[in-house]
Enzyme design. Structure first.
Site, short mmCIF file in Angstrom:
data_model
loop_
_atom_site.label_atom_id
_atom_site.label_comp_id
_atom_site.label_asym_id
_atom_site.label_seq_id
_atom_site.Cartn_x
_atom_site.Cartn_y
_atom_site.Cartn_z
N HIS A 172 42.85 50.55 -36.75
CA HIS A 172 41.76 51.48 -37.12
C HIS A 172 40.53 51.35 -36.21
O HIS A 172 39.41 51.17 -36.65
CB HIS A 172 41.43 51.43 -38.62
CG HIS A 172 40.91 50.12 -39.19
ND1 HIS A 172 39.98 49.33 -38.60
CD2 HIS A 172 41.20 49.52 -40.37
CE1 HIS A 172 39.70 48.29 -39.35
NE2 HIS A 172 40.45 48.37 -40.43
N HIS A 184 43.64 42.04 -52.11
CA HIS A 184 42.86 43.09 -51.43
C HIS A 184 43.74 44.32 -51.29
O HIS A 184 44.93 44.21 -50.94
CB HIS A 184 42.43 42.53 -50.06
CG HIS A 184 41.83 43.48 -49.10
ND1 HIS A 184 41.00 44.50 -49.46
CD2 HIS A 184 41.92 43.54 -47.75
CE1 HIS A 184 40.61 45.13 -48.38
NE2 HIS A 184 41.17 44.58 -47.33
N GLU A 208 43.55 47.05 -49.21
CA GLU A 208 43.75 47.81 -47.97
C GLU A 208 45.23 47.86 -47.61
O GLU A 208 45.98 46.90 -47.82
CB GLU A 208 42.91 47.23 -46.83
CG GLU A 208 42.77 48.20 -45.67
CD GLU A 208 41.67 47.83 -44.67
OE1 GLU A 208 41.03 46.78 -44.81
OE2 GLU A 208 41.47 48.64 -43.73
N ASP A 264 47.20 47.60 -45.21
CA ASP A 264 47.97 46.63 -44.40
C ASP A 264 48.48 45.49 -45.28
O ASP A 264 49.35 44.72 -44.86
CB ASP A 264 47.16 46.10 -43.22
CG ASP A 264 45.78 45.62 -43.59
OD1 ASP A 264 45.18 46.16 -44.53
OD2 ASP A 264 45.28 44.70 -42.91
N HIS A 321 36.05 42.01 -47.37
CA HIS A 321 35.16 43.05 -46.89
C HIS A 321 35.29 44.36 -47.67
O HIS A 321 34.67 45.36 -47.26
CB HIS A 321 35.43 43.30 -45.39
CG HIS A 321 36.77 43.95 -45.11
ND1 HIS A 321 36.85 45.14 -44.40
CD2 HIS A 321 38.02 43.63 -45.41
CE1 HIS A 321 38.11 45.51 -44.29
NE2 HIS A 321 38.85 44.61 -44.89
N ASP A 358 41.59 38.74 -46.02
CA ASP A 358 41.15 39.00 -44.64
C ASP A 358 40.21 37.91 -44.11
O ASP A 358 40.01 37.80 -42.90
CB ASP A 358 40.42 40.34 -44.57
CG ASP A 358 41.39 41.52 -44.52
OD1 ASP A 358 42.52 41.35 -44.03
OD2 ASP A 358 41.01 42.61 -44.98
N TYR A 413 37.43 39.06 -34.65
CA TYR A 413 37.72 39.56 -36.00
C TYR A 413 36.44 39.57 -36.84
O TYR A 413 36.12 40.55 -37.51
CB TYR A 413 38.78 38.65 -36.64
CG TYR A 413 39.36 39.17 -37.92
CD1 TYR A 413 40.53 39.91 -37.91
CD2 TYR A 413 38.74 38.92 -39.13
CE1 TYR A 413 41.07 40.38 -39.09
CE2 TYR A 413 39.26 39.40 -40.30
CZ TYR A 413 40.44 40.13 -40.28
OH TYR A 413 40.96 40.61 -41.45
N HIS A 471 45.96 37.55 -41.85
CA HIS A 471 46.24 37.91 -40.45
C HIS A 471 46.17 36.65 -39.59
O HIS A 471 45.23 35.86 -39.72
CB HIS A 471 45.21 38.90 -39.91
CG HIS A 471 45.17 40.21 -40.62
ND1 HIS A 471 46.17 41.16 -40.51
CD2 HIS A 471 44.24 40.75 -41.46
CE1 HIS A 471 45.86 42.22 -41.25
NE2 HIS A 471 44.70 41.99 -41.84
FE1 FEO Z 1 41.07 44.70 -45.06
FE2 FEO Z 1 43.69 43.25 -43.44
O1 FEO Z 1 42.85 44.51 -44.53
#
Ligand code: FEO
Length: 395
Positions: free
Chosen positions: A24, A78, A80, A82, A145, A164, A191, A224
């Site tokens: 993104h 979370h 999101e 991903d 976040h 994250d 990051y 991640h």
């Molecule tokens: Fe906020 Fe890795 O997604």
């Protein structure tokens, strides 16, 4: 990277996305991973899922350890996509009625992403859940976040599943910090600069809260990149340092150019600043990705932005960068503007206004030069650079 037992009965079962290069709008030169974790206790729990396209691989990973149907419940740290994109396939496989533990905002957000009426169990900050021999504790981390973000802490093993937080977009054969060494830190810094800088104050508050709670960490498992096992405190200390936004004596010059005049100005401003003995880093936005530039913004005391005037406006790459940087709200910066022009010359003034809007201490006025800089104007650029360099040197 295949699934791996990272501690007794605890498995990393996520997926590696070797080929993603744009996350993104963030340049992921090394790809990324979507980490997820399986804990096999008296109850079997899955923490997070993966991006939708990796769902099959993810389920295959789990299947080498247990029959996915044996999973008793999921935790969504979370929403999101991903980390939640794989939910529909996973829920279909393990049973649509299995509970999904998440924050209150997590329930709202997941419901807005997926039409399925899943069995959500919203948890309170600090609440616990027994797995039998082990206990999970939930720690809300709102706006780190997303509004729904939370961490999950495995109390007896002292393992933090940090969503994250403390992550890095890094795909490699390694699984742990000690396997990569210092080379992981620039990925972690990038990051932070691009995902968390905006929430620096909240990050500091969270670190204080964790200290007050007396939590210790044997391992930090982000969603991640690599897992911090050798020295989890290292990444916590780095987050504190980055969140404090202390600058080095460094001038970052960010620009684009049409016919090399703004580029020439950038070079001469850099020369002037360097004469004051400060570190200087020019970055041409045509060659440097906004997310790499943002990483350099983190510890630069001065951000000097240059654009030619194009159609009475900023050059599009410069406009893009300013919008991006504004959103991430860097603090404690000196700002300066410059640019070449043909006839109307609005760009430098527009940059100046943007930098003032970001509450930078600006070197006023910006420097603008018509067409091609002559020797006198070259000297003016060097002088402008010296002025910026001096301001940085003096604090
Ligand atoms: Fe906020 Fe890795 O997604």
């Amino acid at each position: 990277m295949e699934q791996m037992e990272i501690a007794k009965g605890i498995y990393s079962v996520g997926a590696v996305d070797w080929n993603i290069r744009d996350f993104h709008g963030y340049s992921t030169h090394n790809g990324t991973t979507y980490n997820a974790f399986l804990i096999v206790d008296e109850k079997i729990v899955l923490i997070d899922t993966v991006k939708k396209a990796f769902s099959d691989q993810f389920l295959d990973n789990i299947s080498t350890i247990i029959d996915p149907k044996k999973i008793d419940f999921l935790i969504s740290n979370h929403t999101e996509m991903d980390h939640s994109g794989g939910l529909p396939r996973v829920m279909h496989r393990i049973g649509e009625d299995k509970p999904i533990y998440c924050s209150k905002m997590g329930e709202k957000n997941l419901s807005k992403h997926f039409p399925q009426k899943w069995n959500y169990r919203a948890v309170e900050n600090g609440s616990t859940l027994s797995l039998g021999k082990r206990t999970l504790q939930f720690l809300e981390t709102r706006m780190l976040h997303w509004p729904d973000s939370m961490f999950t802490y495995l109390v007896e093993d002292k393992i933090l599943f940090s969503s994250d937080g403390f992550g890095q977009h890094y795909a490699g054969p390694e699984k742990f910090d000690d396997q990569v060494g210092d080379a992981i830190m620039p990925h972690a810094k990038k990051y932070f600069a691009n995902i968390l800088l905006l929430y620096a104050a909240k990050t500091l508050k969270l670190v204080d809260t964790v200290k007050e709670m007396g939590l210790a960490f044997h391992m930090i498992c982000p969603d991640h990149g690599i897992i911090w096992r050798k020295n989890p405190q290292r990444i916590i200390d780095a987050y504190v340092e980055w969140s404090e936004q202390k600058s080095a004596k460094k001038v970052l010059i960010v620009y684009d150019t049409m016919w090399h005049s703004t580029e020439k100005m950038a070079e001469k401003i850099a020369e002037g600043a360097a004469r004051e003995g400060v570190e200087v880093r020019p970055m041409n936005l045509r060659h440097c990705h906004r997310s790499d530039v943002m990483t350099e913004v983190m510890d630069a005391r001065a951000i000097v932005v240059g654009s030619p005037t194009l159609n009475n406006n900023l050059y599009p790459t410069v406009s893009d960068f300013l919008t991006y940087m504004k959103g991430l709200k860097p603090k404690n910066k000196i700002g300066a503007a410059f640019g070449s022009y043909g006839w109307s010359g609005e760009a430098a003034g527009m940059i100046q206004s943007e930098l003032e809007g970001m509450k930078f201490e600006t070197i006023d006025p910006g420097l603008k030069i018509q067409y091609v800089p002559d020797p006198e104007e070259i000297d003016a650029c060097i002088g402008f650079g010296r002025k910026i360099g001096k301001a940085v040197k003096d604090g």
